[in-house]
Enzyme design. Sequence first.
Site, mmCIF file in Angstrom:
data_model
loop_
_atom_site.group_PDB
_atom_site.id
_atom_site.type_symbol
_atom_site.label_atom_id
_atom_site.label_comp_id
_atom_site.label_asym_id
_atom_site.label_seq_id
_atom_site.Cartn_x
_atom_site.Cartn_y
_atom_site.Cartn_z
ATOM 1 N N TYR A 159 86.805 -6.976 153.268
ATOM 2 C CA TYR A 159 85.810 -5.987 152.861
ATOM 3 C C TYR A 159 84.406 -6.338 153.355
ATOM 4 O O TYR A 159 83.799 -5.535 154.083
ATOM 5 C CB TYR A 159 85.829 -5.779 151.344
ATOM 6 C CG TYR A 159 84.740 -4.842 150.875
ATOM 7 C CD1 TYR A 159 83.596 -5.328 150.242
ATOM 8 C CD2 TYR A 159 84.838 -3.468 151.099
ATOM 9 C CE1 TYR A 159 82.583 -4.467 149.840
ATOM 10 C CE2 TYR A 159 83.823 -2.601 150.700
ATOM 11 C CZ TYR A 159 82.703 -3.117 150.068
ATOM 12 O OH TYR A 159 81.703 -2.269 149.671
ATOM 13 N N LYS A 163 82.117 -4.309 156.207
ATOM 14 C CA LYS A 163 80.801 -3.723 155.928
ATOM 15 C C LYS A 163 79.745 -4.294 156.862
ATOM 16 O O LYS A 163 78.848 -3.583 157.322
ATOM 17 C CB LYS A 163 80.408 -3.946 154.462
ATOM 18 C CG LYS A 163 81.275 -3.253 153.436
ATOM 19 C CD LYS A 163 81.307 -1.735 153.616
ATOM 20 C CE LYS A 163 80.035 -1.058 153.228
ATOM 21 N NZ LYS A 163 80.134 0.437 153.293
HETATM 22 N N1 LIG Z 1 80.562 0.492 144.099
HETATM 23 C C1 LIG Z 1 79.667 -0.430 144.427
HETATM 24 O O1 LIG Z 1 79.302 -1.299 143.608
HETATM 25 C C2 LIG Z 1 79.082 -0.440 145.817
HETATM 26 C C3 LIG Z 1 78.051 -1.354 146.075
HETATM 27 C C4 LIG Z 1 77.495 -1.381 147.361
HETATM 28 C C5 LIG Z 1 77.948 -0.518 148.340
HETATM 29 N N2 LIG Z 1 78.946 0.342 148.067
HETATM 30 C C6 LIG Z 1 79.387 1.242 149.149
HETATM 31 O O2 LIG Z 1 79.181 2.569 148.711
HETATM 32 C C7 LIG Z 1 80.129 3.435 149.329
HETATM 33 C C8 LIG Z 1 80.821 4.259 148.259
HETATM 34 O O3 LIG Z 1 81.432 3.350 147.380
HETATM 35 P P1 LIG Z 1 82.015 3.831 145.966
HETATM 36 O O4 LIG Z 1 81.839 2.711 145.010
HETATM 37 O O5 LIG Z 1 81.466 5.166 145.643
HETATM 38 O O6 LIG Z 1 83.579 3.936 146.317
HETATM 39 P P2 LIG Z 1 84.609 5.114 146.005
HETATM 40 O O7 LIG Z 1 85.940 4.580 146.376
HETATM 41 O O8 LIG Z 1 84.396 5.652 144.640
HETATM 42 O O9 LIG Z 1 84.165 6.253 147.041
HETATM 43 C C9 LIG Z 1 84.540 6.183 148.386
HETATM 44 C C10 LIG Z 1 84.893 7.607 148.817
HETATM 45 O O10 LIG Z 1 85.251 7.567 150.192
HETATM 46 C C11 LIG Z 1 86.440 8.311 150.355
HETATM 47 N N3 LIG Z 1 87.219 7.786 151.480
HETATM 48 C C12 LIG Z 1 87.854 6.600 151.549
HETATM 49 N N4 LIG Z 1 88.500 6.497 152.718
HETATM 50 C C13 LIG Z 1 88.258 7.657 153.405
HETATM 51 C C14 LIG Z 1 88.650 8.153 154.664
HETATM 52 N N5 LIG Z 1 89.451 7.441 155.457
HETATM 53 N N6 LIG Z 1 88.207 9.362 155.045
HETATM 54 C C15 LIG Z 1 87.407 10.099 154.225
HETATM 55 N N7 LIG Z 1 87.010 9.691 153.008
HETATM 56 C C16 LIG Z 1 87.435 8.474 152.622
HETATM 57 C C17 LIG Z 1 87.217 8.150 149.051
HETATM 58 O O11 LIG Z 1 88.141 9.208 148.877
HETATM 59 C C18 LIG Z 1 86.099 8.153 148.029
HETATM 60 O O12 LIG Z 1 85.833 9.451 147.555
HETATM 61 C C19 LIG Z 1 81.087 2.536 150.102
HETATM 62 O O13 LIG Z 1 80.733 2.553 151.474
HETATM 63 C C20 LIG Z 1 80.835 1.143 149.516
HETATM 64 O O14 LIG Z 1 81.076 0.127 150.467
HETATM 65 C C21 LIG Z 1 79.539 0.422 146.834
HETATM 66 C C1 LIG Z 2 87.794 -11.684 136.132
HETATM 67 C C2 LIG Z 2 86.375 -12.194 135.956
HETATM 68 C C3 LIG Z 2 86.104 -13.389 136.866
HETATM 69 C C4 LIG Z 2 85.372 -11.069 136.209
HETATM 70 O O1 LIG Z 2 84.074 -11.500 135.877
HETATM 71 C C5 LIG Z 2 85.426 -10.629 137.692
HETATM 72 C C6 LIG Z 2 84.358 -9.617 138.010
HETATM 73 C C7 LIG Z 2 84.590 -9.017 139.414
HETATM 74 C C8 LIG Z 2 85.733 -8.017 139.364
HETATM 75 C C9 LIG Z 2 83.264 -8.373 139.900
HETATM 76 C C10 LIG Z 2 82.133 -9.421 139.944
HETATM 77 C C11 LIG Z 2 81.165 -8.993 141.069
HETATM 78 C C12 LIG Z 2 81.712 -7.640 141.522
HETATM 79 C C13 LIG Z 2 81.330 -7.168 142.924
HETATM 80 C C14 LIG Z 2 79.800 -7.031 143.068
HETATM 81 O O2 LIG Z 2 79.278 -6.260 141.987
HETATM 82 C C15 LIG Z 2 79.438 -6.334 144.327
HETATM 83 C C16 LIG Z 2 80.304 -5.593 145.070
HETATM 84 C C17 LIG Z 2 79.840 -5.032 146.369
HETATM 85 C C18 LIG Z 2 80.271 -3.578 146.575
HETATM 86 O O3 LIG Z 2 80.048 -3.208 147.919
HETATM 87 C C19 LIG Z 2 81.724 -3.355 146.245
HETATM 88 C C20 LIG Z 2 82.089 -3.884 144.863
HETATM 89 C C21 LIG Z 2 81.714 -5.374 144.693
HETATM 90 C C22 LIG Z 2 82.565 -6.204 145.647
HETATM 91 C C23 LIG Z 2 81.984 -5.788 143.198
HETATM 92 C C24 LIG Z 2 83.491 -5.797 142.884
HETATM 93 C C25 LIG Z 2 83.835 -6.385 141.492
HETATM 94 C C26 LIG Z 2 83.232 -7.785 141.328
HETATM 95 C C27 LIG Z 2 83.856 -8.755 142.308
#
Ligand SMILES: NC(=O)c1ccc[n+]([C@@H]2O[C@H](COP(=O)([O-])OP(=O)(O)OC[C@H]3O[C@@H](n4cnc5c(N)ncnc54)[C@H](O)[C@@H]3O)[C@@H](O)[C@H]2O)c1
Ligand SMILES: CC(C)[C@@H](O)CC[C@@H](C)[C@H]1CC[C@H]2[C@@H]3[C@H](O)C=C4C[C@@H](O)CC[C@]4(C)[C@H]3CC[C@]12C
Length: 369
Positions: A159, A163
């Site tokens: 992952y 990214k």
């Molecule tokens: N959730 C977090 O904490 C977090 C933190 C930092 C960055 N991000 C980034 O933000 C973005 C959105 O993350 P999220 O948490 O909303 O995830 P999410 O899984 O809720 O949303 C991702 C969306 O992308 C769509 N998708 C996945 N594969 C696809 C494909 N092949 N074609 C078209 N659509 C597709 C999914 O159906 C979904 O609706 C991602 O790029 C993720 O890396 C998320």
């Molecule tokens: C089971 C315990 C050790 C529990 O504390 C695990 C928590 C773990 C699932 C989360 C801790 C940190 C999270 C990640 C972080 O918030 C940032 C992220 C970047 C974003 O792009 C995607 C999600 C994530 C990787 C997020 C996922 C869950 C954690 C690893």
Amino acid sequence: MADSAQAQKLVYLVTGGCGFLGEHVVRMLLQREPRLGELRVFDRHLGPWLEELKTGPVRVTAIQGDVTEAHEVAAAVAGAHVVIHTAGLVDVFGRASPETIHEVNVQGTRNVIEACVQTGTRFLVYTSSMEVVGPNTKGHPFYRGNEDTLYEAVHRHPYPCSKALAERLVLEANGREVHGGLPLVTCALRPTGIYGEGHQIMRDFYRQGLRLGGWLFRAIPASVEHGRVYVGNVAWMHVLAARELERRAALMGGQVYFCYDGSPYKSYEDFNMEFLGPCGLQLVGARPLLPYWLLVFLAALNALLQWLLRPLVLYAPLLNPYTLAVANTTFTVSTNKAQRHFGYEPLFSWEDSRTRTILWVQAAGSSAQ
Ligand SMILES: NC(=O)c1ccc[n+]([C@@H]2O[C@H](COP(=O)([O-])OP(=O)(O)OC[C@H]3O[C@@H](n4cnc5c(N)ncnc54)[C@H](O)[C@@H]3O)[C@@H](O)[C@H]2O)c1
Ligand SMILES: CC(C)[C@@H](O)CC[C@@H](C)[C@H]1CC[C@H]2[C@@H]3[C@H](O)C=C4C[C@@H](O)CC[C@]4(C)[C@H]3CC[C@]12C
């Protein structure tokens, strides 16, 4: 996009527009982007809630498509003024193969970039992640860092690798000539851990606590700080960056911006309890109840079980070697680069973000009963 905002109505495309972040970006654009004429929502899985958005003044076009399919992306991008690319496979639990994660997050992003170049779309905002930076595989803390902080970004997990590669593609594409002869302008936004309405991991923690009689058990020291940011503020930063990208192309083009707001610096588990506590859960232990070596063993056991069971069933618990390492490494940001470059200020206060999230968790929990 140089015409006056009132005169020209713009076409925006949001990839991943039905995801956790994507839905908030879609709704924020409809509420706060006056130049919007058409909003295209591109996702592999379209949400039923999109139908309710089609009754407003802005034309909302739902496009079911796959970012790994270049022709589908090109068809969706053609004619758009701005692309906000949030689509991605957010998997750190081993649900998808490394190849699939790369295909979606890297090749999918490449397809979006090439579609912009081929069809003449000039403005691209990419949703990157804190994980592009860290925590690294050496467990080095990133304490109140910013976009210029030196840090050894070393990754092995699919992952963060995907990214980092995708972000690099986006930034390197800045300045490429698009169809029509003008330059492509790109930027990347790096949210830390996003929380808020629709956060499935928070819902999973809540349901896990309900199953355990209202108790959650501390696994991570309270001293390990993890940056978190409210989804509404992340969405707002995307809307603002997309709006300012033309006017401030020389300053913003090819830049990265951490997503930040007033959410407090806490351990991942203590931060979650800001919402799960008011919903009736309690976090047991002022210190981790299990020694770290035992957590490492249990995480490795989970990884082994996942591998053994994969031919039969998907076993993807929250605890695995990667999630344990990330949770156990301080990673917090302190920056105002987005404020300096395009006037970003959080739209939602910490208090408002917290209240909204609590209400959502309560509703999600009651639906779980
Ligand atoms: N959730 C977090 O904490 C977090 C933190 C930092 C960055 N991000 C980034 O933000 C973005 C959105 O993350 P999220 O948490 O909303 O995830 P999410 O899984 O809720 O949303 C991702 C969306 O992308 C769509 N998708 C996945 N594969 C696809 C494909 N092949 N074609 C078209 N659509 C597709 C999914 O159906 C979904 O609706 C991602 O790029 C993720 O890396 C998320
Ligand atoms: C089971 C315990 C050790 C529990 O504390 C695990 C928590 C773990 C699932 C989360 C801790 C940190 C999270 C990640 C972080 O918030 C940032 C992220 C970047 C974003 O792009 C995607 C999600 C994530 C990787 C997020 C996922 C869950 C954690 C690893």
